[in-house]
Motif scaffolding. Structure first.
Motif, short mmCIF file in Angstrom:
data_model
loop_
_atom_site.label_atom_id
_atom_site.label_comp_id
_atom_site.label_asym_id
_atom_site.label_seq_id
_atom_site.Cartn_x
_atom_site.Cartn_y
_atom_site.Cartn_z
N GLU A 1 0.84 -1.20 0.00
CA GLU A 1 0.00 0.00 0.00
C GLU A 1 0.88 1.25 0.00
OE1 GLU A 1 -2.79 -0.05 3.24
OE2 GLU A 1 -4.11 -1.49 2.20
N GLU B 1 -12.51 8.80 -5.79
CA GLU B 1 -13.36 7.70 -6.24
C GLU B 1 -14.16 8.18 -7.44
OE1 GLU B 1 -15.50 6.01 -2.95
OE2 GLU B 1 -13.66 5.68 -1.82
N SER C 1 -6.88 3.97 -5.12
CA SER C 1 -6.33 2.75 -4.56
C SER C 1 -7.52 1.94 -4.04
CB SER C 1 -5.37 3.09 -3.42
OG SER C 1 -5.17 1.96 -2.60
N PRO D 1 -8.04 -1.00 -2.71
CA PRO D 1 -8.01 -1.65 -1.39
C PRO D 1 -8.20 -0.67 -0.23
CG PRO D 1 -6.15 -2.36 -2.74
CD PRO D 1 -6.81 -1.22 -3.47
N GLN D 2 -7.80 0.59 -0.44
CA GLN D 2 -7.91 1.58 0.64
C GLN D 2 -9.12 2.49 0.47
OE1 GLN D 2 -3.81 3.23 1.82
NE2 GLN D 2 -3.52 2.65 -0.31
N MET D 3 -9.76 2.40 -0.71
CA MET D 3 -10.86 3.34 -0.97
C MET D 3 -12.14 2.58 -1.34
SD MET D 3 -8.47 6.13 -2.99
CE MET D 3 -9.66 7.41 -3.34
N HIS E 1 -12.89 -0.39 -2.30
CA HIS E 1 -13.09 -1.79 -1.89
C HIS E 1 -12.63 -2.06 -0.45
CE1 HIS E 1 -13.76 -1.99 -6.14
NE2 HIS E 1 -14.07 -3.27 -6.09
N LYS E 2 -12.57 -0.98 0.32
CA LYS E 2 -12.06 -1.08 1.70
C LYS E 2 -12.91 -2.03 2.56
CE LYS E 2 -10.31 1.79 5.35
NZ LYS E 2 -10.19 3.08 5.96
N SER E 3 -14.22 -2.07 2.28
CA SER E 3 -15.11 -2.88 3.12
C SER E 3 -14.97 -4.38 2.86
CB SER E 3 -16.56 -2.44 2.89
OG SER E 3 -16.90 -2.65 1.53
N ARG F 1 -9.49 -8.40 3.46
CA ARG F 1 -8.26 -8.52 2.67
C ARG F 1 -8.14 -9.89 1.99
NH1 ARG F 1 -2.63 -9.65 3.57
NH2 ARG F 1 -1.35 -8.43 2.11
N ARG G 1 -10.39 -10.10 -1.00
CA ARG G 1 -10.02 -9.30 -2.18
C ARG G 1 -8.73 -9.83 -2.82
NH1 ARG G 1 -6.06 -5.88 -0.62
NH2 ARG G 1 -6.16 -4.95 1.47
N ASP H 1 -2.58 -5.45 -2.57
CA ASP H 1 -2.36 -4.18 -1.87
C ASP H 1 -1.94 -3.03 -2.79
OD1 ASP H 1 -3.00 -5.57 0.39
OD2 ASP H 1 -0.92 -5.87 1.05
#
Ligand SMILES: *Cc1c(COP(=O)(O)O)cnc(C)c1O
Length: 396
Positions: free
Chosen positions: A307, A324, A335, A337-339, A341-343, A346, A349, A356
């Protein structure tokens, strides 16, 4: 005749009252009646509004459907379609589904007894395995977000027919310029009008398009009963955006192809997900199904799969703005994974390739060379930071 002349630019009539070439914005809550129930086709603005009716007619024409219905957001459109179901019904959905749709299925509709099975719909065998007499919808997005998987819509529609299951296609990523799901056997088309249809990152909107009068009546009923409609100003803005849809999308696709080829050659980049690349696993079906237009969105991963490395990249671009959303004239980078699709946990995903360092970009209509230079500069920063080992220490 191409779609621009009759289906877009001259789709709507000149205003018969004044000759206004632009659709008027009917900013009103109600319509005066001559006698109870005697009116000019409009009684109350939740039920119908002339500006909204113009937008709905335009989008129905554009998708080759009979009717379209405009909602406040893409998710409100999805919500309206889900309300066609009853407890005990089942959905087979693409596993790489839009996060907001997943949240709505899981945290709202599950408690009303709607069951969703997620499968990789790029392999139609997975659908054959799960389909049964309770299956009401096969829910597709093609290409998907963020790994741009492409499913064979025609093949899946053939599987659905004997079970009377409806094929729902979220056509947001392809846009009607690249993909016409009704010609491939789909029953319902959904759009987040926020993305390519609007095209300027200046509104949120959603649409449901159908190709059958009976289904149209049901969706119309829900639109009025639940009331999540799009207001007249946003309807007007969306009409105005759609007028340049083909120009924008063609340009965005051309640019994305160049950017994807640049990324595929770059040594710091690991994988590139873009259906226009021959290396993409669904390239062949995308070629046929999307008229050779592969969209403006690309995802890629870095050899330095952290990340921290992704963060160096996404904070060092000048033209790709960190935000977004997608589909607008201004390029965006994020990003997942951090934005977006954060919910998603890990583990889950990682299984679908959302590692990451995965980065998603949406190409706008800037000059392709400038966008490539912008990414090159930012990638060079990642390489420099990795070489001095700053990334791992969290110093950048
Ligand atoms: C953005 C998006 C949605 C949701 O639309 P909103 O207008 O943000 O509610 C649905 N499906 C896809 C594929 C999207 O990208």
């Amino acid at each position: 005749m191409g779609i621009n002349t009759t289906k877009i630019i001259h789709s709507l009539p000149v205003d018969p009252l004044t000759g206004s070439i632009s659709v008027p914005i009917y900013q009103t809550a109600t319509f005066v009646q001559d006698a109870p129930g005697v009116h000019k086709g409009y009684d109350y603005a939740r039920s119908n509004n002339p500006t909204r009716a113009a937008l709905e007619s335009l989008v129905a024409t554009l998708e080759g459907g009979t009717h379209a219905y405009a909602f406040a957001t893409g998710l409100a459109a999805i919500d309206a379609v889900l309300k066609l179901l009853t407890a005990g019904d089942e959905i087979i959905a693409v596993d790489d589904i839009y996060g907001g749709a997943y949240r709505l299925f899981t945290h709202v509709y599950a408690k009303f007894g709607i069951k969703v099975h997620y499968v990789d719909t790029t392999d139609a065998e997975n659908v054959i395995e799960l389909i049964n007499e309770k299956t009401r919808f096969i829910w597709l997005e093609s290409p998907t977000n963020p790994t741009l998987k492409v499913s064979d819509i025609q093949r899946i529609a053939d599987i659905a027919k004997p079970f009377n299951a409806l094929v729902v296609v979220d056509n947001t990523f392809a846009s009607p310029v690249a993909q016409q799901p009704f010609t491939l056997g789909a029953d319902i088309i959904i759009h987040s009008g926020t993305k390519y249809l609007g095209g300027h990152s200046d509104l949120v909107a959603g649409l449901v398009v159908v190709n059958d009068n009976e289904l149209a009546e049901k969706v119309k009923f829900i639109q009025n009963a639940s009331g999540g409609i799009l207001g007249p100003n946003d309807c007007w803005l969306l009409i105005r955006g759609i007028e340049t849809l083909t120009l924008r999308v063609q340009r965005q696709c051309e640019t994305a192809q160049k950017v994807a080829e640049f990324l595929a050659e770059n040594e710091a980049v690991d994988k590139v997900y873009y259906p226009g690349l021959a290396s993409h696993k669904n390239h062949e079906i995308a070629k046929v199904q999307q008229n050779g237009l592969y969209g403006g969105v690309i995802s890629f991963t870095l050899k330095e799969d952290t990340e921290a490395a992704a963060n160096v990249l996404v904070t060092n671009t000048q033209y790709f703005k960190l935000a977004e959303s997608l589909g607008g004239v201004k390029s965006l980078i994020c990003s997942p994974p951090q934005m977006t699709h954060k919910s998603i946990p890990r583990e889950k995903r990682l299984q679908s390739g959302v590692v990451d360092s995965l980065i998603r970009i949406s190409c706008g209509i800037e000059d392709a060379e400038d966008l490539i230079d912008d990414l090159k500069t930012a990638i060079d920063q990642v390489v420099a930071a990795t070489a001095t080992n700053l990334v791992g220490q969290g110093a950048v």
